[in-house]
Scaffold this motif. Structure first.
Motif, PDB file in Angstrom:
ATOM      1  N   VAL A  75       0.841  -1.195   0.000  1.00  0.00           N
ATOM      2  CA  VAL A  75       0.000   0.000   0.000  1.00  0.00           C
ATOM      3  C   VAL A  75       0.878   1.248   0.000  1.00  0.00           C
ATOM      4  N   CYS A  76       0.485   2.248  -0.767  1.00  0.00           N
ATOM      5  CA  CYS A  76       1.107   3.572  -0.757  1.00  0.00           C
ATOM      6  C   CYS A  76       0.016   4.598  -0.475  1.00  0.00           C
ATOM      7  N   ILE A  77       0.442   5.787  -0.088  1.00  0.00           N
ATOM      8  CA  ILE A  77      -0.503   6.879   0.148  1.00  0.00           C
ATOM      9  C   ILE A  77      -0.163   8.026  -0.792  1.00  0.00           C
ATOM     10  N   SER A  78      -1.168   8.526  -1.494  1.00  0.00           N
ATOM     11  CA  SER A  78      -1.009   9.713  -2.329  1.00  0.00           C
ATOM     12  C   SER A  78      -1.428  10.904  -1.485  1.00  0.00           C
ATOM     13  N   ALA A  79      -0.472  11.780  -1.162  1.00  0.00           N
ATOM     14  CA  ALA A  79      -0.756  12.925  -0.292  1.00  0.00           C
ATOM     15  C   ALA A  79       0.090  14.123  -0.705  1.00  0.00           C
ATOM     16  N   ASN A  80      -0.424  15.314  -0.415  1.00  0.00           N
ATOM     17  CA  ASN A  80       0.297  16.544  -0.739  1.00  0.00           C
ATOM     18  C   ASN A  80       0.505  17.450   0.464  1.00  0.00           C
ATOM     19  N   ARG A  81      -0.065  17.081   1.599  1.00  0.00           N
ATOM     20  CA  ARG A  81       0.092  17.840   2.831  1.00  0.00           C
ATOM     21  C   ARG A  81       0.361  16.858   3.970  1.00  0.00           C
ATOM     22  N   ASN A  82       0.877  17.382   5.065  1.00  0.00           N
ATOM     23  CA  ASN A  82       1.106  16.560   6.266  1.00  0.00           C
ATOM     24  C   ASN A  82       1.861  15.267   5.942  1.00  0.00           C
ATOM     25  N   LEU A  83       2.853  15.380   5.091  1.00  0.00           N
ATOM     26  CA  LEU A  83       3.575  14.197   4.619  1.00  0.00           C
ATOM     27  C   LEU A  83       4.222  13.428   5.768  1.00  0.00           C
ATOM     28  N   SER A  84       4.771  14.142   6.739  1.00  0.00           N
ATOM     29  CA  SER A  84       5.454  13.464   7.846  1.00  0.00           C
ATOM     30  C   SER A  84       4.483  12.617   8.664  1.00  0.00           C
ATOM     31  N   VAL A  85       3.233  13.074   8.765  1.00  0.00           N
ATOM     32  CA  VAL A  85       2.224  12.297   9.505  1.00  0.00           C
ATOM     33  C   VAL A  85       1.943  10.988   8.770  1.00  0.00           C
TER      34      VAL A  85
ATOM     35  N   GLN B 192       4.692   8.348   8.976  1.00  0.00           N
ATOM     36  CA  GLN B 192       4.815   7.605  10.240  1.00  0.00           C
ATOM     37  C   GLN B 192       4.228   6.205  10.140  1.00  0.00           C
ATOM     38  N   THR B 193       3.393   5.958   9.132  1.00  0.00           N
ATOM     39  CA  THR B 193       2.819   4.621   8.933  1.00  0.00           C
ATOM     40  C   THR B 193       3.868   3.635   8.416  1.00  0.00           C
ATOM     41  N   GLY B 194       4.993   4.166   7.894  1.00  0.00           N
ATOM     42  CA  GLY B 194       5.993   3.303   7.275  1.00  0.00           C
ATOM     43  C   GLY B 194       5.681   3.015   5.817  1.00  0.00           C
ATOM     44  N   LEU B 195       4.562   3.537   5.325  1.00  0.00           N
ATOM     45  CA  LEU B 195       4.185   3.334   3.928  1.00  0.00           C
ATOM     46  C   LEU B 195       4.848   4.395   3.050  1.00  0.00           C
ATOM     47  N   SER B 196       5.039   4.078   1.771  1.00  0.00           N
ATOM     48  CA  SER B 196       5.538   5.075   0.822  1.00  0.00           C
ATOM     49  C   SER B 196       4.472   6.145   0.622  1.00  0.00           C
ATOM     50  N   VAL B 197       4.894   7.396   0.621  1.00  0.00           N
ATOM     51  CA  VAL B 197       3.980   8.511   0.376  1.00  0.00           C
ATOM     52  C   VAL B 197       4.379   9.145  -0.953  1.00  0.00           C
ATOM     53  N   ILE B 198       3.418   9.231  -1.865  1.00  0.00           N
ATOM     54  CA  ILE B 198       3.665   9.743  -3.215  1.00  0.00           C
ATOM     55  C   ILE B 198       2.968  11.093  -3.360  1.00  0.00           C
ATOM     56  N   THR B 199       3.720  12.113  -3.776  1.00  0.00           N
ATOM     57  CA  THR B 199       3.127  13.437  -3.977  1.00  0.00           C
ATOM     58  C   THR B 199       2.878  13.681  -5.465  1.00  0.00           C
TER      59      THR B 199
ATOM     60  N   ALA C 227       1.249   8.081  -8.918  1.00  0.00           N
ATOM     61  CA  ALA C 227       1.366   6.719  -8.385  1.00  0.00           C
ATOM     62  C   ALA C 227       1.716   5.720  -9.484  1.00  0.00           C
ATOM     63  N   LEU C 228       1.048   5.830 -10.617  1.00  0.00           N
ATOM     64  CA  LEU C 228       1.329   4.914 -11.735  1.00  0.00           C
ATOM     65  C   LEU C 228       2.790   5.009 -12.169  1.00  0.00           C
ATOM     66  N   GLU C 229       3.348   6.220 -12.096  1.00  0.00           N
ATOM     67  CA  GLU C 229       4.747   6.417 -12.506  1.00  0.00           C
ATOM     68  C   GLU C 229       5.731   5.858 -11.490  1.00  0.00           C
ATOM     69  N   LYS C 230       5.303   5.691 -10.247  1.00  0.00           N
ATOM     70  CA  LYS C 230       6.216   5.253  -9.182  1.00  0.00           C
ATOM     71  C   LYS C 230       6.136   3.765  -8.838  1.00  0.00           C
ATOM     72  N   ILE C 231       4.963   3.170  -8.997  1.00  0.00           N
ATOM     73  CA  ILE C 231       4.785   1.799  -8.502  1.00  0.00           C
ATOM     74  C   ILE C 231       5.560   0.789  -9.347  1.00  0.00           C
ATOM     75  N   GLU C 232       5.757  -0.381  -8.775  1.00  0.00           N
ATOM     76  CA  GLU C 232       6.549  -1.411  -9.459  1.00  0.00           C
ATOM     77  C   GLU C 232       5.691  -2.547 -10.005  1.00  0.00           C
ATOM     78  N   THR C 233       4.395  -2.529  -9.725  1.00  0.00           N
ATOM     79  CA  THR C 233       3.511  -3.578 -10.237  1.00  0.00           C
ATOM     80  C   THR C 233       2.812  -3.084 -11.499  1.00  0.00           C
ATOM     81  N   GLU C 234       2.251  -4.015 -12.269  1.00  0.00           N
ATOM     82  CA  GLU C 234       1.540  -3.646 -13.496  1.00  0.00           C
ATOM     83  C   GLU C 234       0.173  -3.061 -13.216  1.00  0.00           C
ATOM     84  N   TRP C 235      -0.392  -3.460 -12.094  1.00  0.00           N
ATOM     85  CA  TRP C 235      -1.743  -3.027 -11.739  1.00  0.00           C
ATOM     86  C   TRP C 235      -1.734  -2.282 -10.422  1.00  0.00           C
ATOM     87  N   VAL C 236      -2.606  -1.276 -10.335  1.00  0.00           N
ATOM     88  CA  VAL C 236      -2.769  -0.534  -9.082  1.00  0.00           C
ATOM     89  C   VAL C 236      -4.263  -0.346  -8.834  1.00  0.00           C
ATOM     90  N   VAL C 237      -4.658  -0.481  -7.583  1.00  0.00           N
ATOM     91  CA  VAL C 237      -6.043  -0.179  -7.223  1.00  0.00           C
ATOM     92  C   VAL C 237      -6.036   1.110  -6.412  1.00  0.00           C
TER      93      VAL C 237
END
Length: 197
Positions: A54-64, A67-74, A90-100
């Motif tokens: 799992v990754c998180i797409s976020a543009n604010r409060n990135l440090s928060v 803290q989950t240990g997940l990749s945060v994509i801006t 996200a599509l440009e960063k992920i390593e799998t062929e599919w993303v949900v």
């Protein structure tokens, strides 16, 4: 991820939490408390068992979010151009062929969302959830082959998620058996109603 039969596929899950939160008074919606914990954590709890990572797409409060240990994509595009910008980054960063993709404000997300989207996609490069006659375009399974078409769409100034998904050759997947699963928390009134419910 293991789905029906012997099908095994790796899918990255991305929680879309990069918006302005304009209908929530400008608050970062993913971090708004719902039943004692941030909205995005409810979504994470339901999504994590369904995907490889799992990754998180976020543009604010990135440090928060970090803290989950997940990749945060801006977003790679400026000025909060909407969910499609988060999807592209996200599509440009992920390593799998599919993303949900799932939105951070749907705490009752179906626990079989990903497998049902996968089984119903046929040859489409993207599918999305639909329930009770309503499309949910930010709850979508998408192939990385859509990076260039999506980039072109955004460069033209287009922003509508539904229009892009349809132009890309996608189709909806019915979830009529679980209409409440897609209730989203857009405004404080929704938050209060959800707490009561």
């Amino acid at each position: 991820m293991r789905f029906c039969g012997s099908d095994t596929v790796s899918i990255t899950g991305v929680i879309l939490a990069g918006g302005r939160g304009s209908r929530m008074g400008g608050e970062d919606k993913g971090l708004v408390l719902y039943q004692g914990k941030p909205l995005y954590q409810h979504v994470l709890g339901r999504l994590r068992p369904q995907v490889s990572r799992v990754c998180i797409s976020a543009n604010r409060n990135l440090s928060v979010y970090q803290q989950t240990g997940l990749s945060v994509i801006t977003d790679t595009l400026p000025d909060f151009p909407g969910p499609l910008a988060g999807m592209l980054a996200a599509l440009e960063k992920i390593e799998t062929e599919w993303v949900v993709f799932v939105s951070c404000d749907t705490p009752l997300l179906p626990e079989d969302l990903v497998s049902r989207l996968w089984q119903a996609k046929r040859d489409a490069p993207v599918v999305w959830a639909k329930s009770d006659g309503r499309d949910h375009p930010t709850l979508a399974l998408m192939h990385v082959s859509l990076i260039e078409p999506l980039k072109s769409f955004l460069i033209k100034g287009e922003r509508k998620v539904m229009i892009f998904l349809q132009q890309a050759g996608g189709h909806s997947v019915d979830f009529n058996d679980c209409p409440d699963a897609f209730n989203n928390i857009n405004r404080y009134e929704d938050l209060i109603a959800g707490e009561r419910g």
